[in-house]
Write a protein that holds these residues in place. Structure first.
Motif, PDB file in Angstrom:
ATOM      1  N   HIS A  85       0.346  -1.079   0.261  1.00 63.20           N
ATOM      2  CA  HIS A  85       0.283   0.058  -0.112  1.00 63.20           C
ATOM      3  C   HIS A  85       0.757   1.385  -0.318  1.00 63.20           C
ATOM      4  O   HIS A  85       0.470   1.824  -0.401  1.00 63.20           O
ATOM      5  CB  HIS A  85      -0.963  -0.050   1.095  1.00 63.20           C
ATOM      6  N   GLY A  86       2.284   1.097   0.871  1.00 64.82           N
ATOM      7  CA  GLY A  86       3.135   2.282   0.837  1.00 64.82           C
ATOM      8  C   GLY A  86       3.520   2.995  -0.629  1.00 64.82           C
ATOM      9  O   GLY A  86       3.574   3.419  -1.252  1.00 64.82           O
ATOM     10  N   MET A  87       3.421   1.570  -1.899  1.00 66.02           N
ATOM     11  CA  MET A  87       4.356   1.949  -2.671  1.00 66.02           C
ATOM     12  C   MET A  87       2.808   2.450  -3.419  1.00 66.02           C
ATOM     13  O   MET A  87       2.905   3.114  -4.790  1.00 66.02           O
ATOM     14  CB  MET A  87       4.806   0.510  -3.604  1.00 66.02           C
ATOM     15  N   HIS A  88       1.817   1.607  -3.838  1.00 68.66           N
ATOM     16  CA  HIS A  88      -0.075   2.601  -4.642  1.00 68.66           C
ATOM     17  C   HIS A  88       0.236   4.244  -3.671  1.00 68.66           C
ATOM     18  O   HIS A  88       0.225   4.583  -4.628  1.00 68.66           O
ATOM     19  CB  HIS A  88      -1.263   2.204  -3.449  1.00 68.66           C
ATOM     20  N   LEU A  90       2.795   5.898  -2.971  1.00 65.28           N
ATOM     21  CA  LEU A  90       4.122   6.830  -4.154  1.00 65.28           C
ATOM     22  C   LEU A  90       3.554   7.166  -4.738  1.00 65.28           C
ATOM     23  O   LEU A  90       4.562   7.305  -5.329  1.00 65.28           O
ATOM     24  CB  LEU A  90       5.395   6.718  -3.421  1.00 65.28           C
ATOM     25  N   LYS A  91       3.118   6.631  -5.397  1.00 68.02           N
ATOM     26  CA  LYS A  91       2.735   6.518  -6.847  1.00 68.02           C
ATOM     27  C   LYS A  91       3.295   5.976  -7.745  1.00 68.02           C
ATOM     28  O   LYS A  91       2.811   5.908  -9.124  1.00 68.02           O
ATOM     29  CB  LYS A  91       2.694   7.682  -8.241  1.00 68.02           C
ATOM     30  N   PHE A  92       3.480   4.971  -7.197  1.00 65.67           N
ATOM     31  CA  PHE A  92       3.776   3.234  -7.867  1.00 65.67           C
ATOM     32  C   PHE A  92       2.971   2.090  -8.073  1.00 65.67           C
ATOM     33  O   PHE A  92       2.510   1.779  -7.236  1.00 65.67           O
ATOM     34  CB  PHE A  92       5.621   2.668  -7.414  1.00 65.67           C
ATOM     35  N   HIS A  93       2.384   2.637  -8.702  1.00 64.06           N
ATOM     36  CA  HIS A  93       1.287   1.996  -9.753  1.00 64.06           C
ATOM     37  C   HIS A  93       1.712   0.315 -10.119  1.00 64.06           C
ATOM     38  O   HIS A  93       1.469   0.326 -11.669  1.00 64.06           O
ATOM     39  CB  HIS A  93       0.241   2.260  -9.957  1.00 64.06           C
ATOM     40  N   THR A  94       2.197  -0.838  -8.826  1.00 64.85           N
ATOM     41  CA  THR A  94       3.176  -1.950  -9.849  1.00 64.85           C
ATOM     42  C   THR A  94       1.327  -2.668 -10.269  1.00 64.85           C
ATOM     43  O   THR A  94       1.490  -3.820 -10.676  1.00 64.85           O
ATOM     44  CB  THR A  94       3.119  -2.567  -9.213  1.00 64.85           C
ATOM     45  N   GLY A  95       0.370  -2.966  -9.236  1.00 66.13           N
ATOM     46  CA  GLY A  95      -0.971  -3.523 -10.145  1.00 66.13           C
ATOM     47  C   GLY A  95      -0.846  -4.932  -9.254  1.00 66.13           C
ATOM     48  O   GLY A  95      -0.455  -5.012  -8.234  1.00 66.13           O
ATOM     49  N   ILE A  96      -1.871  -6.081 -10.121  1.00 63.51           N
ATOM     50  CA  ILE A  96      -1.284  -7.101  -9.668  1.00 63.51           C
ATOM     51  C   ILE A  96       0.005  -7.827  -9.342  1.00 63.51           C
ATOM     52  O   ILE A  96      -0.090  -8.347  -8.433  1.00 63.51           O
ATOM     53  CB  ILE A  96      -2.447  -7.711 -10.452  1.00 63.51           C
ATOM     54  N   LEU A  97       0.908  -7.175  -9.849  1.00 62.35           N
ATOM     55  CA  LEU A  97       2.359  -7.933 -10.068  1.00 62.35           C
ATOM     56  C   LEU A  97       2.847  -7.657  -8.910  1.00 62.35           C
ATOM     57  O   LEU A  97       3.488  -8.186  -7.940  1.00 62.35           O
ATOM     58  CB  LEU A  97       3.196  -7.539 -11.358  1.00 62.35           C
ATOM     59  N   GLY A  98       2.640  -6.486  -8.313  1.00 65.66           N
ATOM     60  CA  GLY A  98       3.851  -5.802  -7.031  1.00 65.66           C
ATOM     61  C   GLY A  98       2.717  -6.595  -6.101  1.00 65.66           C
ATOM     62  O   GLY A  98       3.287  -7.189  -4.753  1.00 65.66           O
ATOM     63  N   LYS A  99       1.510  -6.552  -6.030  1.00 65.08           N
ATOM     64  CA  LYS A  99       0.316  -7.424  -4.808  1.00 65.08           C
ATOM     65  C   LYS A  99       0.663  -8.796  -4.960  1.00 65.08           C
ATOM     66  O   LYS A  99       1.720  -9.070  -3.483  1.00 65.08           O
ATOM     67  CB  LYS A  99      -0.674  -7.375  -5.294  1.00 65.08           C
ATOM     68  N   ILE A 100       1.377  -8.942  -5.721  1.00 63.73           N
ATOM     69  CA  ILE A 100       1.557 -11.083  -5.846  1.00 63.73           C
ATOM     70  C   ILE A 100       2.975 -10.819  -5.522  1.00 63.73           C
ATOM     71  O   ILE A 100       3.324 -11.990  -4.151  1.00 63.73           O
ATOM     72  CB  ILE A 100       1.317 -11.333  -7.018  1.00 63.73           C
ATOM     73  N   THR A 101       3.453  -9.628  -6.160  1.00 66.59           N
ATOM     74  CA  THR A 101       5.377  -9.932  -4.924  1.00 66.59           C
ATOM     75  C   THR A 101       5.021  -9.913  -3.782  1.00 66.59           C
ATOM     76  O   THR A 101       5.702 -10.758  -2.488  1.00 66.59           O
ATOM     77  CB  THR A 101       6.151  -9.320  -5.858  1.00 66.59           C
ATOM     78  N   CYS A 102       4.603  -9.138  -2.864  1.00 68.72           N
ATOM     79  CA  CYS A 102       4.579  -8.668  -2.053  1.00 68.72           C
ATOM     80  C   CYS A 102       3.825  -9.778  -0.902  1.00 68.72           C
ATOM     81  O   CYS A 102       4.821 -10.303   0.221  1.00 68.72           O
ATOM     82  CB  CYS A 102       3.805  -7.802  -1.372  1.00 68.72           C
TER      83      CYS A 102
END
Length: 120
Positions: A85-88, A90-102
């Motif tokens: 949620h911090g990446m979101h 900070l405007k780093f919208h990684t989408g589903i890939l960021g969610k899956i990675t975290c």
């Protein structure tokens, strides 16, 4: 108009792990650090009360194993939810890939903690 068939969200799962990890990290971890990291080295407790054999017996027990797993896994879920949620924010919208990675990283750390406890 209210949607009669709303889409189900997986957020309650992640928020519950976030809350459990934050609670553990705020309430249990400071006491653990105080007792094991400060009071024991200062000699507040008798050195014979916490030797390797007793520590290994505790870590090998069911309750000790759960304590070790919870001490590693719950704060990890909390941290990875914060990162996601911090990446979101900070405007780093990684989408589903960021969610899956975290969340995959938190899940891997949980599995490793469980494997570590079973190998004791």
């Amino acid at each position: 108009m209210i949607n009669p068939n709303p889409r189900r969200s997986d957020e309650p799962i992640w928020w519950s792990l976030f809350g459990a990890g934050g609670t553990w990290f705020a309430m249990i971890t400071p006491v653990t650090i105080l007792v094991l990291g400060i009071l024991m080295p200062l000699g507040v407790f008798d050195i014979g009360t916490f030797n390797f054999i007793r520590a290994h017996m505790f870590a090998s027990s069911f309750i000790g194993g759960l304590f070790i797993i919870a001490s590693i896994a719950l704060p990890m879920w909390h941290a990875m939810h914060r990162v996601h949620h911090g990446m979101h924010d900070l405007k780093f919208h990684t989408g589903i890939l960021g969610k899956i990675t975290c969340y995959a990283f938190a899940a891997i750390m949980t599995v490793l903690a469980i494997a570590y406890v079973f190998l004791l």
